[in-house]
Design a protein around this motif. Structure first.
Motif, PDB file in Angstrom:
ATOM      1  N   MET A 126       0.844  -1.195   0.000  1.00 36.39           N
ATOM      2  CA  MET A 126       0.000   0.000   0.000  1.00 36.39           C
ATOM      3  C   MET A 126       0.882   1.248   0.000  1.00 36.39           C
ATOM      4  O   MET A 126       1.818   1.357   0.785  1.00 36.39           O
ATOM      5  CB  MET A 126      -0.897   0.010   1.247  1.00 36.39           C
ATOM      6  CG  MET A 126      -1.817   1.212   1.312  1.00 36.39           C
ATOM      7  SD  MET A 126      -2.891   1.178   2.770  1.00 36.39           S
ATOM      8  CE  MET A 126      -1.694   1.393   4.086  1.00 36.39           C
ATOM      9  N   ILE A 127       0.600   2.172  -0.916  1.00 40.63           N
ATOM     10  CA  ILE A 127       1.348   3.413  -1.003  1.00 40.63           C
ATOM     11  C   ILE A 127       0.872   4.376   0.082  1.00 40.63           C
ATOM     12  O   ILE A 127      -0.325   4.603   0.244  1.00 40.63           O
ATOM     13  CB  ILE A 127       1.182   4.075  -2.387  1.00 40.63           C
ATOM     14  CG1 ILE A 127       1.627   3.108  -3.490  1.00 40.63           C
ATOM     15  CG2 ILE A 127       1.976   5.364  -2.455  1.00 40.63           C
ATOM     16  CD1 ILE A 127       3.076   2.730  -3.434  1.00 40.63           C
ATOM     17  N   MET A 128       1.818   4.924   0.844  1.00 36.68           N
ATOM     18  CA  MET A 128       1.489   5.878   1.890  1.00 36.68           C
ATOM     19  C   MET A 128       2.074   7.229   1.512  1.00 36.68           C
ATOM     20  O   MET A 128       3.282   7.341   1.280  1.00 36.68           O
ATOM     21  CB  MET A 128       2.049   5.413   3.234  1.00 36.68           C
ATOM     22  CG  MET A 128       1.462   4.103   3.720  1.00 36.68           C
ATOM     23  SD  MET A 128       2.154   3.607   5.323  1.00 36.68           S
ATOM     24  CE  MET A 128       3.815   3.159   4.826  1.00 36.68           C
ATOM     25  N   ASP A 129       1.247   8.232   1.433  1.00 34.58           N
ATOM     26  CA  ASP A 129       1.672   9.577   1.051  1.00 34.58           C
ATOM     27  C   ASP A 129       1.850  10.409   2.312  1.00 34.58           C
ATOM     28  O   ASP A 129       0.884  10.682   3.030  1.00 34.58           O
ATOM     29  CB  ASP A 129       0.615  10.205   0.127  1.00 34.58           C
ATOM     30  CG  ASP A 129       1.061  11.543  -0.435  1.00 34.58           C
ATOM     31  OD1 ASP A 129       2.085  12.075   0.032  1.00 34.58           O
ATOM     32  OD2 ASP A 129       0.384  12.051  -1.343  1.00 34.58           O
ATOM     33  N   VAL A 130       3.099  10.828   2.584  1.00 32.82           N
ATOM     34  CA  VAL A 130       3.363  11.623   3.781  1.00 32.82           C
ATOM     35  C   VAL A 130       2.518  12.885   3.795  1.00 32.82           C
ATOM     36  O   VAL A 130       2.055  13.332   4.852  1.00 32.82           O
ATOM     37  CB  VAL A 130       4.863  11.985   3.872  1.00 32.82           C
ATOM     38  CG1 VAL A 130       5.128  12.967   5.001  1.00 32.82           C
ATOM     39  CG2 VAL A 130       5.696  10.718   4.076  1.00 32.82           C
ATOM     40  N   ALA A 131       2.300  13.462   2.622  1.00 33.90           N
ATOM     41  CA  ALA A 131       1.532  14.703   2.533  1.00 33.90           C
ATOM     42  C   ALA A 131       0.101  14.539   3.028  1.00 33.90           C
ATOM     43  O   ALA A 131      -0.550  15.506   3.421  1.00 33.90           O
ATOM     44  CB  ALA A 131       1.529  15.219   1.093  1.00 33.90           C
ATOM     45  N   LYS A 132      -0.406  13.306   3.036  1.00 29.24           N
ATOM     46  CA  LYS A 132      -1.777  13.045   3.450  1.00 29.24           C
ATOM     47  C   LYS A 132      -1.858  12.449   4.858  1.00 29.24           C
ATOM     48  O   LYS A 132      -2.945  12.163   5.346  1.00 29.24           O
ATOM     49  CB  LYS A 132      -2.458  12.113   2.446  1.00 29.24           C
ATOM     50  CG  LYS A 132      -2.582  12.724   1.041  1.00 29.24           C
ATOM     51  CD  LYS A 132      -3.244  11.757   0.085  1.00 29.24           C
ATOM     52  CE  LYS A 132      -3.346  12.364  -1.318  1.00 29.24           C
ATOM     53  NZ  LYS A 132      -3.941  11.413  -2.276  1.00 29.24           N
ATOM     54  N   MET A 133      -0.720  12.244   5.499  1.00 30.89           N
ATOM     55  CA  MET A 133      -0.710  11.675   6.841  1.00 30.89           C
ATOM     56  C   MET A 133      -1.041  12.730   7.877  1.00 30.89           C
ATOM     57  O   MET A 133      -0.752  13.918   7.702  1.00 30.89           O
ATOM     58  CB  MET A 133       0.673  11.090   7.168  1.00 30.89           C
ATOM     59  CG  MET A 133       1.032   9.829   6.430  1.00 30.89           C
ATOM     60  SD  MET A 133       2.674   9.237   6.984  1.00 30.89           S
ATOM     61  CE  MET A 133       2.846   7.770   5.972  1.00 30.89           C
ATOM     62  N   THR A 134      -1.606  12.291   8.983  1.00 31.15           N
ATOM     63  CA  THR A 134      -1.795  13.182  10.129  1.00 31.15           C
ATOM     64  C   THR A 134      -0.455  13.351  10.846  1.00 31.15           C
ATOM     65  O   THR A 134       0.486  12.573  10.629  1.00 31.15           O
ATOM     66  CB  THR A 134      -2.820  12.606  11.110  1.00 31.15           C
ATOM     67  OG1 THR A 134      -2.290  11.405  11.683  1.00 31.15           O
ATOM     68  CG2 THR A 134      -4.143  12.309  10.410  1.00 31.15           C
ATOM     69  N   THR A 135      -0.370  14.337  11.707  1.00 33.81           N
ATOM     70  CA  THR A 135       0.857  14.543  12.474  1.00 33.81           C
ATOM     71  C   THR A 135       1.167  13.319  13.327  1.00 33.81           C
ATOM     72  O   THR A 135       2.332  12.930  13.477  1.00 33.81           O
ATOM     73  CB  THR A 135       0.726  15.790  13.378  1.00 33.81           C
ATOM     74  OG1 THR A 135       0.440  16.929  12.563  1.00 33.81           O
ATOM     75  CG2 THR A 135       2.010  16.038  14.155  1.00 33.81           C
ATOM     76  N   GLU A 136       0.141  12.697  13.886  1.00 32.53           N
ATOM     77  CA  GLU A 136       0.339  11.505  14.714  1.00 32.53           C
ATOM     78  C   GLU A 136       0.887  10.351  13.876  1.00 32.53           C
ATOM     79  O   GLU A 136       1.763   9.600  14.325  1.00 32.53           O
ATOM     80  CB  GLU A 136      -0.980  11.090  15.367  1.00 32.53           C
ATOM     81  CG  GLU A 136      -1.493  12.031  16.444  1.00 32.53           C
ATOM     82  CD  GLU A 136      -2.064  13.338  15.871  1.00 32.53           C
ATOM     83  OE1 GLU A 136      -2.385  13.376  14.653  1.00 32.53           O
ATOM     84  OE2 GLU A 136      -2.174  14.302  16.644  1.00 32.53           O
ATOM     85  N   GLU A 137       0.396  10.201  12.662  1.00 32.65           N
ATOM     86  CA  GLU A 137       0.891   9.140  11.784  1.00 32.65           C
ATOM     87  C   GLU A 137       2.338   9.387  11.378  1.00 32.65           C
ATOM     88  O   GLU A 137       3.146   8.452  11.300  1.00 32.65           O
ATOM     89  CB  GLU A 137       0.004   9.043  10.546  1.00 32.65           C
ATOM     90  CG  GLU A 137      -1.373   8.457  10.822  1.00 32.65           C
ATOM     91  CD  GLU A 137      -2.306   8.569   9.634  1.00 32.65           C
ATOM     92  OE1 GLU A 137      -3.249   7.752   9.549  1.00 32.65           O
ATOM     93  OE2 GLU A 137      -2.111   9.476   8.785  1.00 32.65           O
ATOM     94  N   ILE A 138       2.667  10.652  11.140  1.00 33.67           N
ATOM     95  CA  ILE A 138       4.051  10.983  10.789  1.00 33.67           C
ATOM     96  C   ILE A 138       4.976  10.726  11.972  1.00 33.67           C
ATOM     97  O   ILE A 138       6.095  10.223  11.811  1.00 33.67           O
ATOM     98  CB  ILE A 138       4.158  12.449  10.320  1.00 33.67           C
ATOM     99  CG1 ILE A 138       3.402  12.637   9.008  1.00 33.67           C
ATOM    100  CG2 ILE A 138       5.618  12.854  10.148  1.00 33.67           C
ATOM    101  CD1 ILE A 138       3.338  14.073   8.527  1.00 33.67           C
ATOM    102  N   ALA A 139       4.530  11.050  13.174  1.00 34.07           N
ATOM    103  CA  ALA A 139       5.331  10.799  14.370  1.00 34.07           C
ATOM    104  C   ALA A 139       5.592   9.305  14.536  1.00 34.07           C
ATOM    105  O   ALA A 139       6.699   8.886  14.919  1.00 34.07           O
ATOM    106  CB  ALA A 139       4.634  11.361  15.603  1.00 34.07           C
TER     107      ALA A 139
END
Length: 222
Positions: free
Chosen positions: A1-14
């Motif tokens: 599955m492709i994950m786009d950082v630009a579409k992640m929440t701050t919690e997901e990025i953390a």
């Protein structure tokens, strides 16, 4: 599955930064210098105590690979890993798996090439300067992953600051960019050479871990 950082929440990025911090740190440490005897023994011993059967993560596969190296004479095994580090990465003969990006991208055996300067320029964009600047080239695999580890730390710090969402996302995207335009251009080949040539099995286990991590990162860096 492709994950786009630009579409992640701050919690997901953390969460992503936390995972990257651990993984990138391990890779930086193991390939930056030969592992001392006590480190080799501890790493294999710890892997033997962890129950990872059936776990398909890079960490699980690494633990199983390291566990298989446990033997009755770990001192002799540790000596073998030091011999292999020199043969694989340093010389005195031509190393089997050079540690520097430029050796793969340009094929140049010399240091401080155009590729090295491009890596240095990327570091400088984020205010990161290696301690041995101008003495050692910036494009070694250990240094590149140390830089990525540093970005992980900063990304996590900003993720917990009020109003730090923009910086958090920028740092995560910078990691993905650096992986895409630098690390992924050569680290798969580096890992392949190590896996195929390491006579001890120790660095081969770590190279497989590197390859697994890169495969996961490809879904983020696409």
């Amino acid at each position: 599955m492709i994950m786009d950082v630009a579409k992640m929440t701050t919690e997901e990025i953390a969460s992503l930064a936390s995972r990257r911090l651990d993984r990138f740190g391990l890779i930086a440490d193991v390939f930056s210098k030969e592992s001392p005897e006590n480190v080799v023994k501890d790493v294999v011993r710890q892997a033997s105590r962890v129950c990872w059967e059936g776990h398909g993560s890079p960490e699980g596969k690494l633990a199983l690979g390291l566990r298989s190296l446990s033997c009755g004479d770990m001192a002799a095994f540790a000596t073998q890993t030091r011999t292999e580090y020199a043969r694989l990465f340093l010389g005195p003969r031509a190393p089997v798996a050079p540690l520097h990006e430029s050796a793969y991208v340009s094929g140049a055996c010399r240091m401080f090439t155009e590729e090295t300067m491009a890596v240095r320029s990327f570091y400088e964009r984020f205010g990161w300067v290696m301690k041995a600047r101008n003495r050692e080239p910036e494009d070694s695999i250990g240094t590149e992953f140390e830089f990525l580890r540093n970005l992980s730390v900063r990304c996590m710090e900003f993720s917990f600051r009020p109003g730090g969402e923009v910086e958090t996302r920028e740092l995560a995207e910078a990691q993905s960019e650096f992986l895409r335009i630098h690390v992924m251009r050569w680290a798969h080949e580096f890992a392949r050479r190590v896996v195929e040539n390491d006579r001890s099995g120790y660095y081969a286990a770590w190279a497989r871990f590197l390859a697994e991590v890169l495969r996961e990162e490809e879904s983020v860096c696409a």
